[in-house]
Design a protein around this motif. Structure first.
Motif, short mmCIF file in Angstrom:
data_model
loop_
_atom_site.label_atom_id
_atom_site.label_comp_id
_atom_site.label_asym_id
_atom_site.label_seq_id
_atom_site.Cartn_x
_atom_site.Cartn_y
_atom_site.Cartn_z
N ALA A 85 -7.55 -7.21 -9.42
CA ALA A 85 -8.34 -7.81 -10.58
C ALA A 85 -7.57 -7.77 -11.86
CB ALA A 85 -9.58 -7.66 -10.53
N CYS A 86 -6.85 -6.57 -11.92
CA CYS A 86 -6.06 -6.11 -13.13
C CYS A 86 -4.77 -6.40 -13.33
CB CYS A 86 -6.25 -4.55 -13.31
SG CYS A 86 -7.80 -4.06 -13.43
N CYS A 87 -4.23 -7.29 -12.22
CA CYS A 87 -2.61 -7.70 -12.13
C CYS A 87 -2.53 -8.96 -12.49
CB CYS A 87 -2.13 -7.47 -10.73
SG CYS A 87 -2.21 -5.70 -10.03
N HIS A 88 -1.08 -9.16 -12.76
CA HIS A 88 -0.82 -10.70 -13.45
C HIS A 88 -0.46 -11.52 -11.91
CE1 HIS A 88 0.46 -8.08 -16.73
NE2 HIS A 88 -0.28 -8.98 -17.32
N ALA A 89 -0.08 -10.77 -10.88
CA ALA A 89 0.46 -11.65 -9.74
C ALA A 89 0.19 -10.79 -8.47
CB ALA A 89 1.70 -11.85 -9.76
N PHE A 90 -0.33 -11.58 -7.38
CA PHE A 90 -0.30 -10.94 -6.07
C PHE A 90 0.76 -11.28 -5.18
CE2 PHE A 90 -2.05 -11.05 -1.68
CZ PHE A 90 -2.79 -9.97 -1.53
N TRP A 91 1.47 -10.43 -4.61
CA TRP A 91 2.77 -10.65 -3.96
C TRP A 91 2.58 -10.17 -2.44
CZ3 TRP A 91 8.00 -8.83 -6.73
CH2 TRP A 91 8.05 -9.64 -7.87
N ALA A 92 2.63 -10.94 -1.40
CA ALA A 92 2.75 -10.79 -0.09
C ALA A 92 3.93 -10.46 0.48
CB ALA A 92 1.74 -11.98 0.69
N VAL A 93 4.05 -9.28 1.17
CA VAL A 93 5.37 -9.06 1.76
C VAL A 93 5.15 -8.63 2.98
CG1 VAL A 93 6.58 -8.79 -0.30
CG2 VAL A 93 5.45 -6.91 0.69
N GLY A 94 6.31 -8.28 3.76
CA GLY A 94 6.05 -7.51 5.14
C GLY A 94 6.22 -8.53 6.44
N GLY A 95 6.45 -9.86 6.30
CA GLY A 95 6.72 -10.41 7.44
C GLY A 95 5.42 -11.14 8.12
N ARG A 96 4.32 -10.79 7.64
CA ARG A 96 3.19 -11.31 8.10
C ARG A 96 1.85 -10.89 7.22
NH1 ARG A 96 -0.22 -7.63 10.67
NH2 ARG A 96 0.64 -5.63 10.97
N TRP A 97 0.87 -11.82 7.51
CA TRP A 97 -0.27 -11.50 6.86
C TRP A 97 -1.23 -10.86 7.74
CZ3 TRP A 97 -1.63 -13.16 1.87
CH2 TRP A 97 -0.77 -13.88 1.12
#
Length: 143
Positions: A85-97
């Protein structure tokens, strides 16, 4: 910060975008869990090299708490939600969710934080993949 204010603007004032980095952590064995954490640290480095301030508190939580203990996992996920909630963006990495990443994505969306899906880049960060390909080529004796 005033009550009800948005403290995410502070990073913009100093020209740094704050990104929550999500990567699969959970695994069926402790060895796989350690391998996931090691990959996550490589992604952390890669993200930082992109010029963003990286938030990935869960890496530390996974080192001090046991992901195989449900109460500690639930507490860690709650802490993740607070940091997202304190961030500007959410990045998903690592090849899968993973299930934790999906939860984080929903937290980000509810807070109006952009979600960037980088899972298509694979399990390893781009330069790490290049490095590994070069190692395999060198091991085969091919250039």
């Amino acid at each position: 910060m005033e009550a009800g204010g948005d403290d995410r603007s502070q990073g913009s004032e100093v020209g740094v975008t704050v990104v929550y980095l999500a990567h699969p952590a959970g695994a069926s064995t402790k060895e796989e869990h350690l391998a996931n954490r090691a990959r996550a640290k490589r992604w952390f480095r890669w993200a930082a090299e992109q010029g963003v301030a990286v938030v990935a508190d869960w890496i530390i939580y996974c080192e001090i708490w046991d992901d195989f203990r449900p109460k500690q996992r639930v507490a860690g996920l709650a802490h993740d939600d607070a940091h997202i909630a304190c961030c500007h963006a959410f990045w998903a990495v690592g090849g899968r969710w993973s299930s934790g990443m999906l939860r984080g994505r929903e937290t980000a969306r509810r807070a109006g934080i952009p979600v960037v899906d980088l899972t298509y880049l694979g399990e390893e960060p781009p330069e790490w993949q290049t490095h590994k390909r070069l190692e395999r080529i060198e091991q085969k004796g091919t250039t």
